[in-house]
Design an enzyme around this catalytic site. Structure first.
Site, short mmCIF file in Angstrom:
data_model
loop_
_atom_site.label_atom_id
_atom_site.label_comp_id
_atom_site.label_asym_id
_atom_site.label_seq_id
_atom_site.Cartn_x
_atom_site.Cartn_y
_atom_site.Cartn_z
N GLU A 161 36.44 -17.09 -30.06
CA GLU A 161 36.36 -17.05 -31.77
C GLU A 161 35.48 -17.72 -31.89
OE1 GLU A 161 36.49 -15.80 -36.28
OE2 GLU A 161 38.00 -15.77 -35.41
N ASP A 188 31.00 -17.04 -31.78
CA ASP A 188 30.30 -17.59 -32.28
C ASP A 188 28.57 -18.33 -31.96
OD1 ASP A 188 29.88 -17.39 -35.75
OD2 ASP A 188 30.05 -19.70 -35.31
N GLU A 204 33.34 -11.37 -31.48
CA GLU A 204 32.98 -12.58 -31.43
C GLU A 204 33.99 -13.27 -30.48
OE1 GLU A 204 30.84 -14.35 -35.27
OE2 GLU A 204 33.07 -14.36 -35.36
#
Length: 243
Positions: free
Chosen positions: A47, A51, A120
């Site tokens: 993640e 991101d 993400e």
């Protein structure tokens, strides 16, 4: 299986990626690891990577597609596209919620943040396994309408207070309250701090250049982390202890 009956955007990804450990890890929430005491790895590191990758790709595409727009427009447009609420909507469109491996606390009502984080993480896995070009193609297809439309900002979910009130009113029949925590700075440049409460539970905090802005930001924070089933269980536990 996670890779079974995928929507078109995911189905067209290479089979070796869909059958990889990274693909499966992208769908593994930490609550699943904690509850099952599994030796698997959760998706938080993916993640983090996803991101950063998403922000870079969106920024580049906006820069290319809107050559006449200033930095302010581009910044707001990017923030809109990579917001938790927007990513949760995209994740829902891809059917991610029903594929996420998660613990009991998230099973009944998967919060927007969990869905957004999974998306993400999937982007992070895609970047590691297939490279930048594959990631750019995926993001461009996922946001194909938004990345070329000047209505990006108009479609922003800016009234977080109304959305939070609607969610809680619909589920519990009651509305939240906002508590002013304090302020900092000189009179001409103050920052206000606000907390949103619901039945004595702290749902989120926010700050802003005005009380109104701080309330909106606290409501946004609450919505991004809101798990209605978990909140219901917590409130029932408090009520039972009181009896």
């Amino acid at each position: 299986m996670i890779s079974k009956d995928l929507p078109p955007l995911l189905e067209q990804l290479p089979e070796e990626f869909k059958n990889s450990d990274l693909f499966e890890r992208a769908f593994t929430h930490k609550s699943y690891i904690n509850e099952s005491k599994s030796h698997w790895v959760d998706n938080e590191r993916l993640e983090f990577l996803g991101d950063a990758c998403l922000g870079a790709v969106v920024a580049r595409e906006l820069y290319r597609n809107f050559p006449e727009k200033d930095e302010g427009f581009l910044t707001k447009a990017r923030s809109n596209l990579v917001s938790t609420r927007r990513l949760a909507e995209k994740g829902a469109d891809l059917g991610l919620e029903k594929r996420i491996l998660r613990g009991r606390s998230e099973r009944e009502s998967c919060s927007p943040r969990v869905v957004a984080s999974c998306l993400e993480a999937l982007m992070g896995a895609l970047y590691l396994e297939l490279g930048e070009k594959a990631l750019v193609n995926f993001v461009s297809e996922l946001f194909k309408e938004e990345l070329v439309s000047e209505d990006i900002l108009k479609n922003s979910h800016s009234d977080w207070k109304s959305q939070l009130q609607e969610e809680l009113q619909k589920y519990f029949g009651q509305t939240p309250t906002y508590e002013r925590l304090g302020e900092e700075g000189p009179d001409h440049s103050k920052t206000f701090f606000v907390r949103v409460n619901f039945l004595h539970q702290n749902l989120g905090e926010g700050h802003g250049a005005s009380v109104k802005e701080a309330e909106q930001n606290s409501a946004q924070s609450a919505l991004e982390n809101l798990n209605l089933e978990e909140l219901k269980s917590k409130l029932e536990g408090i009520e039972n202890r009181g009896n």
